[in-house]
Structures are given as C-alpha cells and as structure tokens.
Scaffold this active site. Sequence first.
Site, PDB file in Angstrom:
ATOM      1  N   GLY A 103      31.743  28.702  42.304  1.00  0.00           N
ATOM      2  CA  GLY A 103      31.173  28.861  40.721  1.00  0.00           C
ATOM      3  C   GLY A 103      30.933  30.524  40.281  1.00  0.00           C
ATOM      4  O   GLY A 103      30.317  30.568  39.149  1.00  0.00           O
ATOM      5  N   HIS A 104      30.829  31.443  41.480  1.00  0.00           N
ATOM      6  CA  HIS A 104      29.917  32.394  41.094  1.00  0.00           C
ATOM      7  C   HIS A 104      30.906  33.891  41.658  1.00  0.00           C
ATOM      8  O   HIS A 104      30.537  34.359  42.701  1.00  0.00           O
ATOM      9  CB  HIS A 104      28.754  32.551  41.559  1.00  0.00           C
ATOM     10  CG  HIS A 104      27.700  33.647  41.210  1.00  0.00           C
ATOM     11  ND1 HIS A 104      27.694  34.956  41.730  1.00  0.00           N
ATOM     12  CD2 HIS A 104      26.767  33.656  40.216  1.00  0.00           C
ATOM     13  CE1 HIS A 104      26.931  35.608  41.329  1.00  0.00           C
ATOM     14  NE2 HIS A 104      26.095  35.038  40.289  1.00  0.00           N
ATOM     15  N   PHE A 105      31.608  34.111  41.018  1.00  0.00           N
ATOM     16  CA  PHE A 105      32.404  33.864  39.833  1.00  0.00           C
ATOM     17  C   PHE A 105      33.845  33.493  40.099  1.00  0.00           C
ATOM     18  O   PHE A 105      34.505  34.366  40.948  1.00  0.00           O
ATOM     19  CB  PHE A 105      32.276  35.033  38.706  1.00  0.00           C
ATOM     20  CG  PHE A 105      31.046  35.178  38.307  1.00  0.00           C
ATOM     21  CD1 PHE A 105      30.148  34.559  37.578  1.00  0.00           C
ATOM     22  CD2 PHE A 105      30.361  36.410  38.938  1.00  0.00           C
ATOM     23  CE1 PHE A 105      29.056  34.819  37.160  1.00  0.00           C
ATOM     24  CE2 PHE A 105      29.000  36.801  38.446  1.00  0.00           C
ATOM     25  CZ  PHE A 105      28.316  35.825  37.635  1.00  0.00           C
ATOM     26  N   VAL A 129      31.058  37.164  43.500  1.00  0.00           N
ATOM     27  CA  VAL A 129      29.937  38.094  43.819  1.00  0.00           C
ATOM     28  C   VAL A 129      28.804  37.029  44.383  1.00  0.00           C
ATOM     29  O   VAL A 129      28.542  36.008  43.718  1.00  0.00           O
ATOM     30  CB  VAL A 129      29.566  38.478  42.454  1.00  0.00           C
ATOM     31  CG1 VAL A 129      28.098  39.616  42.849  1.00  0.00           C
ATOM     32  CG2 VAL A 129      30.740  39.622  41.935  1.00  0.00           C
TER      33      VAL A 129
END
Length: 147
Positions: A49-51, A56
């Site tokens: 989810g990041h990203f 990252v």
Amino acid sequence: MSVLTTKEIMEIIPHRHPFLLVDTIEELEPGVRAKGKKCVTYNEPFFAGHFPSEPVMPGVLVVEALAQVGAVALLSQPGFKGKTAYFGAINSAKFKKKIVPGDVLMLETEIIKIKGPIGIGSAKAYVDGKLAVQAELTFAIGSLEES
C-alpha cells in the site's frame, strides 16, 4: 560477519515479524552504540500500500528500525537485560533519500546520554554510503509488566 543474528536480536528486543525491522547487528558496544543491517525486499508487507506503483519504505518505519538498533545497544547492557525500550520522543527527524526494494539499509544508533531509565540516541540510516535518514531518539526503559 554479523555480531548478532536475527534470532539473537529477538532474544534482546520483543519485536517479531512483520515488525522486526533489523536483520543483523554488525557492530555492538553495549550501552554505547550498535550498527545494524536491513535488506529491503519487494516482499515487505508495507509495499502493498506504500505505494503500489512506486514502492517506498515509509520513513516512520526507517525511524523504527533505527530505534530497534538503539534498543539492542541499550538492552545489551546487564542493567537493562529483560527490559523493553519504548519511544519517548523523536526529534529532528530528516528524510534525505527514498528507500526502495533492493536497498540495504545500514542503521547506526549511538547512545549519547543515559539518565536513569531514559536514554537519548543519535541515529542515522545509510544506503550505499549515503545518508538517508537521521533523527534523535529518546528511549524510556521499562518492563512489559509496567506498561
């Protein structure tokens, strides 16, 4: 060659997968400083989810990894054996470089002050010898029963 393996780190701090963010301790002076290593892989759970289109490592997790290295340094000294190092403060955090899959994070935390159960550490994370993150971290040493 590593000073402490993942298994040995888990004997000192209570963190476990997926929140143990240090693979090995490369250098250790109990109560003074520690240097750890984290090999960042695409399989890290936070990358989902990041990203999704540009993975990252969240800066807060790099700071947590630095704190875990500092906790190993503090809790390796006999007086703090069996205790837990909690965050007391994060000061002057600066993020200078993105950390992405394939990076090898070198995590260094030096304990610059200890007064009773409170310790302050100067922490820096590097990728390929370049400074990625730096912060001053405050630790509060306690036991799990006190929380």
